[in-house]
Design an enzyme around this catalytic site. Sequence first.
Site, PDB file in Angstrom:
ATOM      1  N   LYS A 200     -16.970  13.845 -28.560  1.00  0.00           N
ATOM      2  CA  LYS A 200     -16.373  15.166 -28.305  1.00  0.00           C
ATOM      3  C   LYS A 200     -15.528  15.012 -27.044  1.00  0.00           C
ATOM      4  O   LYS A 200     -16.031  15.101 -25.929  1.00  0.00           O
ATOM      5  CB  LYS A 200     -17.486  16.200 -28.106  1.00  0.00           C
ATOM      6  CG  LYS A 200     -17.113  17.627 -28.484  1.00  0.00           C
ATOM      7  CD  LYS A 200     -15.885  18.191 -27.800  1.00  0.00           C
ATOM      8  CE  LYS A 200     -16.158  18.681 -26.400  1.00  0.00           C
ATOM      9  NZ  LYS A 200     -14.905  19.072 -25.676  1.00  0.00           N
ATOM     10  N   GLU A 275     -23.325  11.150 -16.019  1.00  0.00           N
ATOM     11  CA  GLU A 275     -22.543  10.831 -14.825  1.00  0.00           C
ATOM     12  C   GLU A 275     -21.853  12.116 -14.411  1.00  0.00           C
ATOM     13  O   GLU A 275     -20.979  12.614 -15.103  1.00  0.00           O
ATOM     14  CB  GLU A 275     -21.534   9.734 -15.101  1.00  0.00           C
ATOM     15  CG  GLU A 275     -20.941   9.224 -13.799  1.00  0.00           C
ATOM     16  CD  GLU A 275     -19.540   8.714 -13.970  1.00  0.00           C
ATOM     17  OE1 GLU A 275     -19.249   8.091 -14.983  1.00  0.00           O
ATOM     18  OE2 GLU A 275     -18.729   8.982 -13.072  1.00  0.00           O
ATOM     19  N   CYS A 309     -14.465  10.888 -10.339  1.00  0.00           N
ATOM     20  CA  CYS A 309     -15.822  11.298  -9.985  1.00  0.00           C
ATOM     21  C   CYS A 309     -16.271  10.713  -8.647  1.00  0.00           C
ATOM     22  O   CYS A 309     -16.913  11.385  -7.855  1.00  0.00           O
ATOM     23  CB  CYS A 309     -16.791  10.913 -11.086  1.00  0.00           C
ATOM     24  SG  CYS A 309     -16.598   9.211 -11.630  1.00  0.00           S
ATOM     25  N   GLU A 410     -17.291  19.627  -4.785  1.00  0.00           N
ATOM     26  CA  GLU A 410     -16.325  18.742  -5.428  1.00  0.00           C
ATOM     27  C   GLU A 410     -15.048  19.534  -5.725  1.00  0.00           C
ATOM     28  O   GLU A 410     -15.075  20.523  -6.445  1.00  0.00           O
ATOM     29  CB  GLU A 410     -16.922  18.191  -6.731  1.00  0.00           C
ATOM     30  CG  GLU A 410     -16.040  17.160  -7.390  1.00  0.00           C
ATOM     31  CD  GLU A 410     -16.701  16.492  -8.591  1.00  0.00           C
ATOM     32  OE1 GLU A 410     -17.218  17.200  -9.470  1.00  0.00           O
ATOM     33  OE2 GLU A 410     -16.694  15.245  -8.649  1.00  0.00           O
TER      34      GLU A 410
HETATM   35  P1  NAI Z   1     -17.019  20.038 -17.783  1.00  0.00           P
HETATM   36  O1  NAI Z   1     -18.215  19.332 -17.296  1.00  0.00           O
HETATM   37  O2  NAI Z   1     -17.198  21.434 -18.250  1.00  0.00           O
HETATM   38  O3  NAI Z   1     -16.355  19.207 -18.991  1.00  0.00           O
HETATM   39  C1  NAI Z   1     -16.671  17.871 -19.315  1.00  0.00           C
HETATM   40  C2  NAI Z   1     -16.898  17.755 -20.815  1.00  0.00           C
HETATM   41  O4  NAI Z   1     -18.040  18.535 -21.174  1.00  0.00           O
HETATM   42  C3  NAI Z   1     -15.754  18.268 -21.673  1.00  0.00           C
HETATM   43  O5  NAI Z   1     -15.616  17.458 -22.826  1.00  0.00           O
HETATM   44  C4  NAI Z   1     -16.235  19.647 -22.076  1.00  0.00           C
HETATM   45  O6  NAI Z   1     -15.652  20.091 -23.279  1.00  0.00           O
HETATM   46  C5  NAI Z   1     -17.716  19.418 -22.243  1.00  0.00           C
HETATM   47  N1  NAI Z   1     -18.555  20.622 -22.119  1.00  0.00           N
HETATM   48  C6  NAI Z   1     -18.311  21.757 -21.411  1.00  0.00           C
HETATM   49  N2  NAI Z   1     -19.331  22.637 -21.553  1.00  0.00           N
HETATM   50  C7  NAI Z   1     -20.248  22.046 -22.350  1.00  0.00           C
HETATM   51  C8  NAI Z   1     -21.532  22.447 -22.835  1.00  0.00           C
HETATM   52  N3  NAI Z   1     -22.062  23.625 -22.539  1.00  0.00           N
HETATM   53  N4  NAI Z   1     -22.198  21.580 -23.612  1.00  0.00           N
HETATM   54  C9  NAI Z   1     -21.690  20.372 -23.911  1.00  0.00           C
HETATM   55  N5  NAI Z   1     -20.484  19.943 -23.483  1.00  0.00           N
HETATM   56  C10 NAI Z   1     -19.770  20.775 -22.715  1.00  0.00           C
HETATM   57  O7  NAI Z   1     -15.908  19.972 -16.646  1.00  0.00           O
HETATM   58  P2  NAI Z   1     -14.537  20.797 -16.496  1.00  0.00           P
HETATM   59  O8  NAI Z   1     -14.781  22.250 -16.732  1.00  0.00           O
HETATM   60  O9  NAI Z   1     -13.503  20.145 -17.298  1.00  0.00           O
HETATM   61  O10 NAI Z   1     -14.222  20.550 -14.937  1.00  0.00           O
HETATM   62  C11 NAI Z   1     -14.866  21.327 -13.949  1.00  0.00           C
HETATM   63  C12 NAI Z   1     -15.241  20.482 -12.752  1.00  0.00           C
HETATM   64  O11 NAI Z   1     -16.152  19.476 -13.140  1.00  0.00           O
HETATM   65  C13 NAI Z   1     -14.127  19.714 -12.085  1.00  0.00           C
HETATM   66  O12 NAI Z   1     -13.424  20.490 -11.162  1.00  0.00           O
HETATM   67  C14 NAI Z   1     -14.861  18.593 -11.418  1.00  0.00           C
HETATM   68  O13 NAI Z   1     -15.382  19.044 -10.200  1.00  0.00           O
HETATM   69  C15 NAI Z   1     -16.014  18.321 -12.357  1.00  0.00           C
HETATM   70  N6  NAI Z   1     -15.730  17.176 -13.226  1.00  0.00           N
HETATM   71  C16 NAI Z   1     -16.287  15.985 -12.896  1.00  0.00           C
HETATM   72  C17 NAI Z   1     -15.984  14.868 -13.647  1.00  0.00           C
HETATM   73  C18 NAI Z   1     -16.554  13.540 -13.317  1.00  0.00           C
HETATM   74  O14 NAI Z   1     -16.039  12.519 -13.755  1.00  0.00           O
HETATM   75  N7  NAI Z   1     -17.651  13.487 -12.591  1.00  0.00           N
HETATM   76  C19 NAI Z   1     -15.062  14.903 -14.781  1.00  0.00           C
HETATM   77  C20 NAI Z   1     -14.566  16.225 -15.060  1.00  0.00           C
HETATM   78  C21 NAI Z   1     -14.892  17.292 -14.289  1.00  0.00           C
END
Ligand code: NAI
Length: 507
Positions: A200, A275, A309, A410
């Site tokens: 996904k 992660e 990250c 972050e």
């Molecule tokens: P997110 O954690 O919501 O999205 C990451 C993935 O999880 C996407 O594929 C999303 O569709 C999926 N997702 C979202 N809600 C879900 C749920 N309830 N159940 C299962 N999968 C779900 O992150 P988002 O909203 O894109 O970014 C928000 C913040 O997260 C960023 O500002 C950053 O601080 C952090 N982030 C950290 C990352 C890292 O590599 N550690 C990568 C992306 C975001």
Amino acid sequence: MSPPNVQAQARAPGAHLADRPAILQHATQRLLIGDQWGPAASGKSFDSFNPATGEVIARLAEGDASDIDRAVQAARLAFNGEWSQWKPYDRQRLLLRIHDLIDKNFEELALLETLDMGAPVQRTLGLRRYISQLIMFYAGQTINVAGATLPNSLPGNITTLSLKAPVGVVGGIIPWNGPLISQWWILGPVLATGCTAVMKPAEDASLSVLRIAELLREAGMPAGVVNVVTGQGGVAGAALAEHPDVDRIAFTGSTETGRKIIRASASNIKRLQLELGGKSPDILFADADLDVAVPGAAMAAFNNTGQICYAGTRLFVQRSVQEQVLERLTTFSRTLRVGNGIDPKVQLGPIVSAKQLDNVMRYIDIGSKEGATLASGGKRLQGGDFGEGFFVEPTVFGNVSNDMTIAQEEIFGPVISVIPFDDAEHALSLANDIDYGLGGAVWTRSLSTAMKVSHGIKAGTIWVNCYGQIDPGVGFGGYRMSGYGWKGGPQHVDAFLYQKAVYLNLD
Ligand code: NAI
Ligand code: MG
């Protein structure tokens, strides 16, 4: 199987894509389930943007729980089917064919990633060797799916040994900040071990995952071994995390979503790899070689426009060189070329989406309001060459204290906070005063300081006089709210296996 027509034209890096690669028109609105490329069951789709221009570049199928269910069924069928009979060298040969196809199509993949999430071609084209090594590493791991013979003290003539078997269906949920690489931290161990997967991808960057799925099939991967369902995180992602027939979730993303995934895993006691976020400390001592340390520390925070990250966003600087470092840092950050990453000279692309841009601008505002000194940057770049893209200047805050919001949360944008310290103990107490524990670094000429800090920082990955290097054979991981589960190295492959003990009575 009827794969969509997605032959994008390979172009010289930096060529302006006046006519769009065909994948932007055709590979969209399609999910891969088993051997079928088709629309979401609901027929719904959603827009996908190029963050450098703000333009819609594609429409993606909006998968929901019913599509996830079909994909999990396809993955289960494949897990139990001919794929389960493949020998280690068969899987290795498949991975090597995939490696060659990806390498052959690399320029197209890099451009696609640039258009989709904004990272400059300078970065995406530069990933070629790295992704090659990543796939080669996992190809080499297929023969490490092995148990051991174990001594025992049981009465009688009992031989004990362990067997390893693939865990089953893996749900891969990945973010938008670099899917070209991050999908391989899942596809690699899945294919090496004989698991199957439902991927996904993130709603803001799904195109390289769709294109690679085509290449997997072209390389001879059996139908259903990898399936792709695009869609919203709270719908398709949540359905995958909840699904009772998924054995393991490998997730990269925010800590908040990580928590939801932990809760969802309770449905059938899924194994998890998480992660999550980070706020990594980067500690610069007065004895460091500033010509190396300052650009190194700057790029630790600004690389990929800060959307990494393990970005080193909290720069602790020994007080005696604080002024000098701040000055060098602002001078360096002003030399960075920001713009549409399709231009090969561009070093920093846009933020991935309007929503994330708002988030970054909000943090910059909070930083100033809480009393940090905006030393350089801080503004959105708009108009002219920047058009309506989601650009922001690389931003340096001086005079930051560790309890400010910008030093604790972050930001995921090109923002670095400079925080002074007195000695190693002081630096470590500040560095560890955080909920996260992903990465950390130290810049010093003293081996003893380097080792003291490496032992002292509470994080999964530490760099000394460098930042961000990750070798697939060594890997990286997190601690505390940055999550658990090592990526890379032999233990990564092991996490896609489960162990059985066999007690063999030979009497
Ligand atoms: P997110 O954690 O919501 O999205 C990451 C993935 O999880 C996407 O594929 C999303 O569709 C999926 N997702 C979202 N809600 C879900 C749920 N309830 N159940 C299962 N999968 C779900 O992150 P988002 O909203 O894109 O970014 C928000 C913040 O997260 C960023 O500002 C950053 O601080 C952090 N982030 C950290 C990352 C890292 O590599 N550690 C990568 C992306 C975001
Ligand atoms: Mg996009």
